[in-house]
Design a protein around this motif. Structure first.
Motif, mmCIF file in Angstrom:
data_model
loop_
_atom_site.group_PDB
_atom_site.id
_atom_site.type_symbol
_atom_site.label_atom_id
_atom_site.label_comp_id
_atom_site.label_asym_id
_atom_site.label_seq_id
_atom_site.Cartn_x
_atom_site.Cartn_y
_atom_site.Cartn_z
ATOM 1 N N SER A 179 15.109 -5.553 -3.627
ATOM 2 C CA SER A 179 15.136 -4.293 -2.874
ATOM 3 C C SER A 179 16.528 -3.676 -2.905
ATOM 4 O O SER A 179 16.675 -2.447 -2.906
ATOM 5 C CB SER A 179 14.724 -4.537 -1.413
ATOM 6 N N ALA A 236 7.761 -4.730 -9.098
ATOM 7 C CA ALA A 236 6.570 -3.870 -9.115
ATOM 8 C C ALA A 236 5.987 -3.717 -7.715
ATOM 9 O O ALA A 236 5.551 -2.631 -7.320
ATOM 10 C CB ALA A 236 5.525 -4.449 -10.069
ATOM 11 N N ASP A 239 7.881 -1.219 -5.788
ATOM 12 C CA ASP A 239 8.024 0.090 -6.441
ATOM 13 C C ASP A 239 9.487 0.362 -6.763
ATOM 14 O O ASP A 239 9.968 1.499 -6.664
ATOM 15 C CB ASP A 239 7.456 1.209 -5.563
ATOM 16 N N GLU A 242 12.943 -1.368 -12.735
ATOM 17 C CA GLU A 242 13.021 -2.665 -13.399
ATOM 18 C C GLU A 242 14.406 -3.259 -13.157
ATOM 19 O O GLU A 242 15.424 -2.606 -13.366
ATOM 20 C CB GLU A 242 12.775 -2.515 -14.902
ATOM 21 N N PRO A 298 2.147 -8.377 -6.990
ATOM 22 C CA PRO A 298 2.651 -7.233 -6.214
ATOM 23 C C PRO A 298 2.020 -7.113 -4.825
ATOM 24 O O PRO A 298 2.663 -6.627 -3.892
ATOM 25 C CB PRO A 298 2.303 -6.032 -7.107
ATOM 26 N N ARG A 302 4.157 -6.886 -1.380
ATOM 27 C CA ARG A 302 4.011 -5.809 -0.388
ATOM 28 C C ARG A 302 3.764 -6.372 1.008
ATOM 29 O O ARG A 302 4.330 -5.879 1.998
ATOM 30 C CB ARG A 302 2.891 -4.864 -0.814
#
Length: 338
Positions: A179, A236, A239, A242, A298, A302
């Motif tokens: 992050s 991923a 979001d 890369e 992913p 999340r």
């Protein structure tokens, strides 16, 4: 079903309780109640499992299934003595730490040697390194099979459990780190293997086992993936762009006091190879064939990130701090440029 969870206030036990409620089951959680609260809708019964008779009052409640996550041998034996004859199915959450060989990849519960049972005078893990943890779980596995029988018992040897409400710094570290962006220190090689299971998937499998009366001994673990795929999957799920990864040799990391697995000045989910090559590369096919359903990475990211944002005080702040990471990267760059 009427389900009794011995625990239910923290991480996996709480996830099982919540999912069972969501599925419409009648849920009772028996625990001390000091590690957290049970999900809304569950019946909470405060018990001190040090007391051999603490669970006896529940023996006539007509439970279809029991799920126990304990690591204390005496607690398991007390529960079995009080309840084993009164329930239809017994799930015990063990651990892949029962295995004696962490070197060989691709092993299964059917063919891997296990540690000896804990000595008679050892009741649970000891000290910060959790000495006797695996041996105590072996002792409990044996007690469950002997008291409940192999046809009514499900032994789930969980691997690394990740997801929302994770009390460790292992998976949350990578969610937090990716992050933040920037150059990321990635330990070892892109092809090194990493393996874990989402807490919600493991909870779902335990309830599937109870509902279908699944018996036997299995590893509760998802398919292994490469570390490169792990880090790409975390990005991923966030979001995020890369990640810019700098892969650093494991011997260099060790020589600069960067530690393995978890804790202060560690790179979580990293283990030294080849001596730990089997720890995060077990064969997940038996579990998948027996009903374990694994969600996309992913989705796990999340759920973890959402919990971390909602409960920041509950997130353990371990791993390699930014200043240390930057210093190690500078030194690695200097070595490469020579």
């Amino acid at each position: 079903m009427r389900i009794l969870i011995l625990g239910g206030t923290r991480f996996l036990g709480r996830a099982v309780a919540q999912l069972a409620l969501d599925q419409g089951h009648d849920v009772t959680c028996a625990a001390r109640g000091v590690s957290g609260v049970v999900p809304a809708g569950a019946r909470f019964v405060p018990v001190d499992r040090d007391d051999p008779d603490a669970l006896v009052p529940l023996a006539d409640d007509g439970f279809d299934a029991v799920v126990d996550v304990t690591r204390q041998v005496s607690h398991a034996r007390h529960a079995l003595s009080a309840l084993a004859d009164q329930v239809g199915h017994w799930s015990f959450v063990s651990t892949i730490s029962v295995y004696a060989d962490n070197t060989t990849p691709g092993q299964t519960a059917a063919d891997a040697p296990v540690l000896p049972a804990a000595p008679a005078d050892v009741d649970g893990p000891v000290g910060p390194d959790h000495r006797w943890y695996g041996e105590c779980k072996v002792s409990i596995e044996q007690a469950v099979r002997e008291r409940v029988g192999v046809d009514r018992s499900f032994i789930c040897r969980a691997g690394l459990i990740v997801g929302a409400e994770d009390p460790s710094d292992r998976f949350p570290y990578w969610v937090r780190r990716l992050s933040a962006g920037g150059e990321v220190l990635a330990p070892g090689r892109p092809t090194d293997r990493v393996q874990f299971v989402d807490v919600a998937d493991l909870a779902g499998w335990l309830l599937h086992a109870a509902g279908t009366r699944l018996s036997g001994t299995y590893d509760g673990i998802g398919p292994a993936m490469t570390r490169a795929d792990l880090l790409a999957g975390v990005a991923a799920g966030l979001d995020a762009p890369e990640p810019v990864l700098t892969w650093v040799d494991q011997e260099f990391l060790a020589s600069h006091d960067v530690r393995e697995w978890s804790g202060e000045r560690a790179l979580p989910l990293w283990v030294r190879l080849p001596e730990s090559g089997g720890l995060m590369d077990r064969d997940a096919r038996p579990a998948l064939d027996a009903g374990l359903a694994v969600r996309p990475l992913p989705d796990t990211v999340r759920a973890t990130a959402s919990w971390m944002a909602a409960q920041p005080a509950a997130v353990r702040q371990g791993g390699l701090d930014p200043a240390d990471e930057a210093a190690v990267l500078r030194e690695w760059q200097a070595v490469r440029d020579r």
